[in-house]
Design a protein around this motif. Structure first.
Motif, mmCIF file in Angstrom:
data_model
loop_
_atom_site.group_PDB
_atom_site.id
_atom_site.type_symbol
_atom_site.label_atom_id
_atom_site.label_comp_id
_atom_site.label_asym_id
_atom_site.label_seq_id
_atom_site.Cartn_x
_atom_site.Cartn_y
_atom_site.Cartn_z
ATOM 1 N N LYS A 16 0.834 -1.205 0.000
ATOM 2 C CA LYS A 16 0.000 0.000 0.000
ATOM 3 C C LYS A 16 0.863 1.247 0.000
ATOM 4 O O LYS A 16 0.577 2.223 -0.705
ATOM 5 N N GLU A 17 1.945 1.232 0.778
ATOM 6 C CA GLU A 17 2.851 2.378 0.824
ATOM 7 C C GLU A 17 3.545 2.578 -0.511
ATOM 8 O O GLU A 17 3.712 3.707 -0.975
ATOM 9 N N LEU A 18 3.945 1.465 -1.143
ATOM 10 C CA LEU A 18 4.633 1.549 -2.420
ATOM 11 C C LEU A 18 3.706 2.077 -3.503
ATOM 12 O O LEU A 18 4.119 2.874 -4.356
ATOM 13 N N SER A 19 2.440 1.682 -3.461
ATOM 14 C CA SER A 19 1.460 2.189 -4.410
ATOM 15 C C SER A 19 1.344 3.703 -4.294
ATOM 16 O O SER A 19 1.343 4.421 -5.295
ATOM 17 N N SER A 20 1.260 4.190 -3.066
ATOM 18 C CA SER A 20 1.182 5.630 -2.839
ATOM 19 C C SER A 20 2.442 6.332 -3.321
ATOM 20 O O SER A 20 2.385 7.405 -3.926
ATOM 21 N N TRP A 21 3.599 5.699 -3.063
ATOM 22 C CA TRP A 21 4.879 6.284 -3.481
ATOM 23 C C TRP A 21 4.937 6.433 -4.994
ATOM 24 O O TRP A 21 5.348 7.480 -5.506
ATOM 25 N N ARG A 22 4.493 5.403 -5.714
ATOM 26 C CA ARG A 22 4.523 5.469 -7.176
ATOM 27 C C ARG A 22 3.696 6.636 -7.695
ATOM 28 O O ARG A 22 4.045 7.278 -8.681
ATOM 29 N N GLU A 23 2.576 6.899 -7.025
ATOM 30 C CA GLU A 23 1.678 7.944 -7.495
ATOM 31 C C GLU A 23 2.157 9.345 -7.140
ATOM 32 O O GLU A 23 1.738 10.318 -7.772
ATOM 33 N N THR A 24 3.021 9.461 -6.151
ATOM 34 C CA THR A 24 3.353 10.799 -5.637
ATOM 35 C C THR A 24 4.825 11.179 -5.722
ATOM 36 O O THR A 24 5.157 12.357 -5.607
ATOM 37 N N VAL A 25 5.722 10.222 -5.918
ATOM 38 C CA VAL A 25 7.143 10.552 -5.934
ATOM 39 C C VAL A 25 7.439 11.575 -7.034
ATOM 40 O O VAL A 25 6.890 11.513 -8.133
ATOM 41 N N SER A 26 8.311 12.513 -6.722
ATOM 42 C CA SER A 26 8.671 13.546 -7.690
ATOM 43 C C SER A 26 9.445 12.935 -8.860
ATOM 44 O O SER A 26 10.359 12.124 -8.668
ATOM 45 N N LEU A 27 9.088 13.336 -10.046
ATOM 46 C CA LEU A 27 9.817 12.854 -11.221
ATOM 47 C C LEU A 27 11.237 13.389 -11.258
ATOM 48 O O LEU A 27 12.087 12.867 -11.990
ATOM 49 N N ASP A 28 11.504 14.411 -10.464
ATOM 50 C CA ASP A 28 12.875 14.925 -10.367
ATOM 51 C C ASP A 28 13.814 13.841 -9.841
ATOM 52 O O ASP A 28 15.005 13.826 -10.175
#
Length: 215
Positions: A16-28
């Motif tokens: 669940k945490e990884l799913s959220s990370w994929r959606e929100t991590v900065s493309l930078d």
């Protein structure tokens, strides 16, 4: 040249945490990763992002955005056949090919393992739906990678090179299995197919750097 795997950039988290990370991590962050490879003189040509059925649409699209930030035009994916209709529109939107990676799970028709399963991804979908042919798994599943390569080379974006026994046999050091590694590489050479061939080290060994050098 190299194919960048998810584990090189994704943190260790619960699903669940990884799913959220994929959606929100900065493309930078992905642009920084790309710079590290460029500075080291290594060309990235593909990013492994394995779409699964529980991915949200945002997670699926995010994979293509990550690929753009990494500067690659190919995604490889250990995905499912049922994911293809959801993936294809984003592949067309971003003009990025997706090479579906096969294993030898022939008991599950929703997993990529047979020529028929790969055909379900390519037939009736865009030219961006392609194959990442793992020749060891293909042999273990009961099929001939040389024949498949010659027939479908235009839709194969990468090869994974390993040695396995037939009939779902073990991963083994090069030369100890039944995978026609030399014949596959000779096809690339004589037919001038511009397909990267990556050693994928999976058999048991003491030191991966030593074993890959042997391969």
């Amino acid at each position: 040249e190299c194919e960048l795997w998810q584990g090189h950039v994704e943190p260790k988290m619960k699903a669940k945490e990884l799913s959220s990370w994929r959606e929100t991590v900065s493309l930078d962050e992905f642009a920084k990763v790309r710079k590290q490879f460029v500075d080291a003189g290594i060309t990235l040509y593909a990013y492994n992002y394995s779409f699964r059925d529980n991915f949200s649409d945002k997670e699926i699209e995010r994979g293509f955005e990550m690929a753009k930030a990494l500067g690659v035009s190919i995604l490889t994916a250990s995905s499912t056949v049922s994911c293809v209709p959801r993936i294809d529109p984003f592949a067309e939107k971003y003009k990025i090919k997706v090479g579906f990676h096969g294993h030898d799970h022939t008991e599950n028709p929703n997993e990529f393992s047979t020529p028929e399963s790969f055909a379900k991804a390519m037939d009736g979908h865009s030219k961006y739906m392609c194959v990442n042919l793992d020749i060891g798994h293909f042999v273990a599943a009961g099929f001939d990678p040389v024949d498949y390569l010659e027939k479908h080379h235009e839709r194969i974006v990468a090869l994974h090179i390993k040695d396995r026994k037939k009939n779902h046999g073990d991963n083994l050091p090069f030369g100890e299995g039944e995978t026609p590694i030399k014949a596959v590489l000779q096809v690339l050479k004589t037919k001038h197919y511009k397909i990267p061939a990556n050693i994928e080290y999976e058999y048991k060994g003491a030191d991966s750097q030593v074993e890959v050098a042997k391969c």
